[in-house]
Enzyme design. Structure first.
Site, short mmCIF file in Angstrom:
data_model
loop_
_atom_site.label_atom_id
_atom_site.label_comp_id
_atom_site.label_asym_id
_atom_site.label_seq_id
_atom_site.Cartn_x
_atom_site.Cartn_y
_atom_site.Cartn_z
N HIS A 255 0.84 -1.20 0.00
CA HIS A 255 0.00 0.00 0.00
C HIS A 255 0.88 1.26 0.00
O HIS A 255 1.85 1.34 0.75
CB HIS A 255 -0.88 0.04 1.26
CG HIS A 255 -2.29 -0.37 1.02
ND1 HIS A 255 -2.67 -1.69 0.87
CD2 HIS A 255 -3.42 0.37 0.90
CE1 HIS A 255 -3.98 -1.74 0.68
NE2 HIS A 255 -4.47 -0.51 0.70
N SER A 306 0.67 -3.65 4.20
CA SER A 306 0.95 -2.32 4.72
C SER A 306 2.45 -2.04 4.66
O SER A 306 3.26 -2.94 4.86
CB SER A 306 0.48 -2.23 6.17
OG SER A 306 0.98 -1.05 6.77
N GLU A 492 -8.32 -4.16 -5.30
CA GLU A 492 -7.18 -4.53 -4.46
C GLU A 492 -7.30 -5.99 -4.06
O GLU A 492 -8.13 -6.34 -3.22
CB GLU A 492 -7.16 -3.64 -3.21
CG GLU A 492 -7.32 -2.16 -3.54
CD GLU A 492 -7.25 -1.28 -2.30
OE1 GLU A 492 -6.42 -1.54 -1.41
OE2 GLU A 492 -8.04 -0.33 -2.23
N ASP A 665 8.54 22.40 -7.13
CA ASP A 665 7.62 21.84 -6.12
C ASP A 665 7.44 20.33 -6.28
O ASP A 665 6.78 19.69 -5.46
CB ASP A 665 6.28 22.59 -6.09
CG ASP A 665 5.46 22.45 -7.37
OD1 ASP A 665 5.76 21.55 -8.19
OD2 ASP A 665 4.51 23.23 -7.55
#
Ligand SMILES: *[C@@H]1O[C@H](CO)[C@@H](O)[C@H](O)[C@H]1NC(C)=O
Ligand SMILES: *[C@@H]1O[C@H](CO)[C@@H](O)[C@H](O)[C@H]1NC(C)=O
Ligand SMILES: *[C@@H]1O[C@H](CO)[C@@H](O)[C@H](O)[C@H]1NC(C)=O
Ligand SMILES: *[C@@H]1O[C@H](CO)[C@@H](O)[C@H](O)[C@H]1NC(C)=O
Ligand SMILES: *[C@@H]1O[C@H](CO)[C@@H](O)[C@H](O)[C@H]1NC(C)=O
Ligand SMILES: *[C@@H]1O[C@H](CO)[C@@H](O)[C@H](O)[C@H]1NC(C)=O
Ligand SMILES: *[C@@H]1O[C@H](CO)[C@@H](O)[C@H](O)[C@H]1NC(C)=O
Ligand SMILES: *[C@@H]1O[C@H](CO)[C@@H](O)[C@H](O)[C@H]1NC(C)=O
Ligand SMILES: *[C@@H]1O[C@H](CO)[C@@H](O)[C@H](O)[C@H]1NC(C)=O
Length: 736
Positions: A255, A306, A492, A665
């Site tokens: 993720h 994760s 997912e 940026d």
């Protein structure tokens, strides 16, 4: 405000309902993907087997797709407080086009949470206008990296419109234009080249966030794998005929949520940072987003994976959370949060991104196995609400109308829900069910039974006002380049779901003998977003991923069947015989926009836009942080900001007596914070985190923007710029 008019009546009722529902829903872990495109060039060319070691034609392209970095909700955590307020890193779309002389495939990976059906349809329309039938739904794959820090607003189904503050034309346009431009660039630079593949393992960069669900998979199946997440990194290396690298495309399952929901800056997160690092390496001397080498890091079967590898802990006590439900004794799920490996989210993003980059770079350098052979692309639209699969002689199973379970509202340990929902709930909660029934209606008995054991929170397949809440028609798609098959997944997939799918596809491809030694990879968050896809066994546990498997317990079974069909068609060279399936809708009416147009900008008395409010210090050392604050306008008033910058960091060149831009940026080292005040006044605070290797010298920081005023009732947009005092960066404390 134009969007508001589209809802003809009862807007305030709509707003109230949607707001209440939004609070009720709390956390939708939604992400964008990467874009993958394939096309066939010449149906007129005679089909020929083609010499196996012919070079391909290869094109690569990168384009800025950053949308308005202000006020629009960021797509991912569905946290209403997390609206855009500046830029950490820019978002890019990266396109790869391959042609075997007969067919083409295009794979696009974009720094967005996920590709939505609406985005894909608008991209395909734009491609149709430019290229006719060259790029179509069957030969174009679009995938998102799953960053949770890109502007939302590019969805046509109600649930996603609610968490996006609506369908926002200013947010979808830069995505469509950026994706199409990346394809244009790749299209324009195609040349003969070669592709090499390589794979390796990356440990210590991912963690299973629902191990309790994973453990419900059959033991003998689990024992075939060393880990409960996929550690492999697959790399495709693209070179020209001289062997010079032109691009790299890789897949890794994690993720992109190293940045948590307290971040308000647009950011490409860990996967985007990996692209950034490799592109900076391969395009020396170029500013970020420039240079010919394109490095794509695509998402994969990351559903339960994760990057926060210190694991979940209660933020109040520091103790591990409850294993089954990921909640804390005090504070519930909201208090349970996974962290690491860094000291803060920027550091964690840097470490995970750097790990992925390093592994890919190593695999790229050592890639020698050449990919040869013809290209294929297979695509179908499927009505996922009623797919029936015969699983044995006596039993058939079916998918369901979409619905979300209670644990969906619990969120995950990467970002928990605000309310008292917990993961692993297999029973409803009379309190919330009552509110749900009053607001949007009770789920039908049929849908409840179909989704068993999921306690339904939202029966989205039975909610159609003002537009359907979830899609029915979904894209399934595979493209193959020689022995490498890329499976585009509309959501997912969890680790084990992805393994089963890869294995099924590989089996079908190899059944005909033509695809020996095939490499099957999952491209996540592709084409359309339908949340999660777990295994049947994981679904029974009903953690967040199971609760978000919206077509019911047999969703994966249905996909296995559908993707097997695509793979078989590829193996037998019969993709043209695949039924196209029912076309998805393109809604023209009832799209709503709850985000008001930005008001006119005001400034403090006796100041001007771009004026410095908080000045830099005269001297810094490498490793310090420079900060400067300007009187600002709302960044939404800057319109299309692609290929522009709100920030430059410049060094003075003594020799030429000019200022040279060293950062913009898009640079990792700069942070552009937009701070909205009361009275329509706002500030831009720009930070430069001076890297240890920065040259000593004289610097300044510039800020660029636009402000809106009203002249004779008409809005007028005016550009402004501001410049800090010059300052010195010096490695010697006693310098001067
Ligand atoms: C997000 O990360 C920051 C550090 O960068 C940390 O202070 C904060 O507690 C984190 N919040 C959550 C909800 O994880
Ligand atoms: C999908 O299938 C359901 C159930 O058969 C049907 O009611 C619905 O109309 C179909 N949707 C589309 C768009 O064809
Ligand atoms: C078919 O599958 C069902 C559900 O898994 C199972 O209950 C049944 O025993 C199976 N029948 C045969 C003949 O394998
Ligand atoms: C916690 O998870 C277990 C196992 O999935 C479940 O039986 C229980 O109901 C859950 N508790 C709560 C409060 O959701
Ligand atoms: C959640 O909160 C509501 C309202 O306070 C309460 O009625 C309900 O029982 C709670 N649910 C759980 C699982 O704690
Ligand atoms: C579901 O079934 C029960 C009992 O069969 C019935 O009382 C109830 O009204 C049904 N609910 C709906 C929404 O149809
Ligand atoms: C702005 O400038 C005017 C004229 O110089 C002065 O009278 C006034 O006090 C200033 N206001 C503020 C807030 O500084
Ligand atoms: C460059 O500028 C610095 C600072 O103004 C000055 O000290 C130095 O002599 C200059 N060097 C050259 C080569 O002009
Ligand atoms: C802008 O910066 C000034 C000076 O630091 C500060 O006084 C003011 O409160 C800031 N305004 C906002 C909206 O943050």
């Amino acid at each position: 405000m134009a969007g508001r008019k589209k809802v003809c009546c009862g807007l305030s009722a709509l707003e109230i309902t949607l707001t209440v529902l939004f609070i009720l829903m709390t956390v939708v872990s939604v992400t964008l993907i990467t874009l993958m495109v394939t096309w066939e060039t010449g149906p007129t060319l005679p089909p020929s087997p083609g010499p196996q070691h012919q070079p391909y034609l290869i094109g690569v392209g990168r384009a800025d797709c950053t949308g308005p970095p202000a006020e629009i909700p960021l797509m991912g955590y569905a946290n209403p407080q997390q609206t855009a307020a500046g830029i950490h890193t820019r978002l890019f779309s990266r396109a790869f086009i391959i042609d075997d002389g007969k067919k083409r495939v295009v794979f696009v990976t974009a720094d967005i949470g996920m590709v939505s059906q609406r985005l894909r349809l608008e991209v395909l329309q734009a491609l149709q206008v430019k290229y006719g039938d060259l790029y179509r739904q069957d030969n174009v794959v679009l995938s998102g990296t799953h960053t949770h820090c890109g502007p939302a607003g590019y969805f046509q189904y109600t649930l996603f419109m609610i968490s996006s503050s609506g369908y926002i034309r200013d947010a979808i346009q830069p995505l469509v234009n950026g994706i199409v431009k990346s394809i244009d660039i790749a299209h324009g630079n195609m040349k003969p080249g070669r592709i090499y593949r390589s794979r390796g393992a990356l440990e210590d960069s991912s963690l299973n966030r629902s191990p309790h669900s994973y453990l419900n998979n059959p033991e003998d199946e689990r024992h075939r794998y060393k880990w409960n997440t996929d550690k492999q990194v697959l790399v495709l290396k693209f070179t020209d005929l001289d062997g010079d690298g032109i691009g790299m495309l890789s897949w890794f399952a994690v993720h992109a949520v190293s940045m948590n929901y307290t971040n308000r800056m647009v950011s490409s997160d860990n996967m985007g940072y990996a692209s950034y690092l490799l592109e900076q390496d391969k395009n020396p001397g170029e500013l970020p987003g420039q240079g010919g080498f394109v490095a794509g890091f695509s998402s994969s079967n990351l559903g339960d994976v994760s990057p926060n590898i210190k694991g979940p802990h209660c933020m109040n006590t520091g103790l591990p959370c409850d294993y089954l439900n990921s909640s804390c004794p005090v504070g519930g799920t909201k208090m349970c949060k996974a962290f690491g490996p860094g000291d803060d989210m920027f550091d964690s993003t840097r470490i995970i991104g750097h790990n992925i980059y390093s592994k890919a770079k190593e695999l790229y350098a050592n890639a020698v196995e050449e990919v040869t052979g013809v290209l294929h692309s297979a695509h179908q639209w499927v009505n996922m609400t009623d797919v029936t699969v015969q699983i044995n002689e006596t039993h058939t199973v079916s998918t369901c109308k979409p619905a979300l379970g209670h644990s969906f509202a619990a969120g995950t340990t990467d970002g928990g829900g605000d309310l008292n929902f917990t993961q692993g709930a297999v029973e409803g909660d009379p309190f919330w069910d009552g509110i749900r029934d009053a607001l949007v209606g009770e789920p039908s008995n049929q849908t409840q039974e179909c989704h068993h054991p999921k306690p339904i929170l939202f029966s989205t397949g039975e909610m159609n006002w003002p537009l359907p809440w979830h899609p029915q028609i979904v894209d399934v798609q595979i493209i193959s380049v020689g022995s490498v098959a890329v499976v585009a997944i509309p959501g997912e997939m969890t680790t084990m779901a992805g393994r089963r799918l890869r294995e099924a596809v590989k089996q079908e491809l190899q059944s005909e003998g033509a695809f020996r030694d095939s490499e099957v990879v999952i491209a996540g968050l592709s084409n359309i977003y339908t949340h999660y896809i777990t295994t049947y066994e994981e679904y029974q546990v009903q953690r967040y991923e199971g609760a978000s498997t919206i077509y019911g317990p047999h969703t994966l079974t249905a996909y296995l069947e559908k993707y097997r069909g695509l793979a078989r068609a590829i193996a037998q060279d019969k993709v043209l015989e695949l039924p196209v399936g029912p076309q998805p809708p393109f809604f023209e009416k009832n799209l709503f926009n709850l985000l008001p147009a930005p008001p006119v900008d005001k400034k403090p008395e006796n100041t001007s836009f771009g004026e410095v409010l908080q000045q830099v210090y005269p001297v810094y050392r490498q490793g310090d942080v420079v900060s400067v604050t300007f009187v600002a306008g709302n960044p939404r008033n800057s319109g299309d900001i692609r290929d522009k910058t709100f920030v430059t960091v410049e060094i003075y060149d003594n020799r030429t007596e000019t200022w040279e831009v060293v950062h913009n940026d898009a640079s990792w080292e700069t942070r552009f914070h937009w701070l909205k005040g009361s009275n329509q006044q706002s500030n831009s605070t720009i930070e430069w985190h001076i890297p240890p290797m920065a040259r000593s010298g004289i610097y300044r920081i510039k800020h660029f923007g636009h402000y809106k005023k009203r002249v004779a009732f008409r809005p007028v947009i005016t550009p402004y710029e501001g410049t800090s005092d010059v300052f010195r960066v010096s490695s010697s404390f006693y310098y001067q």
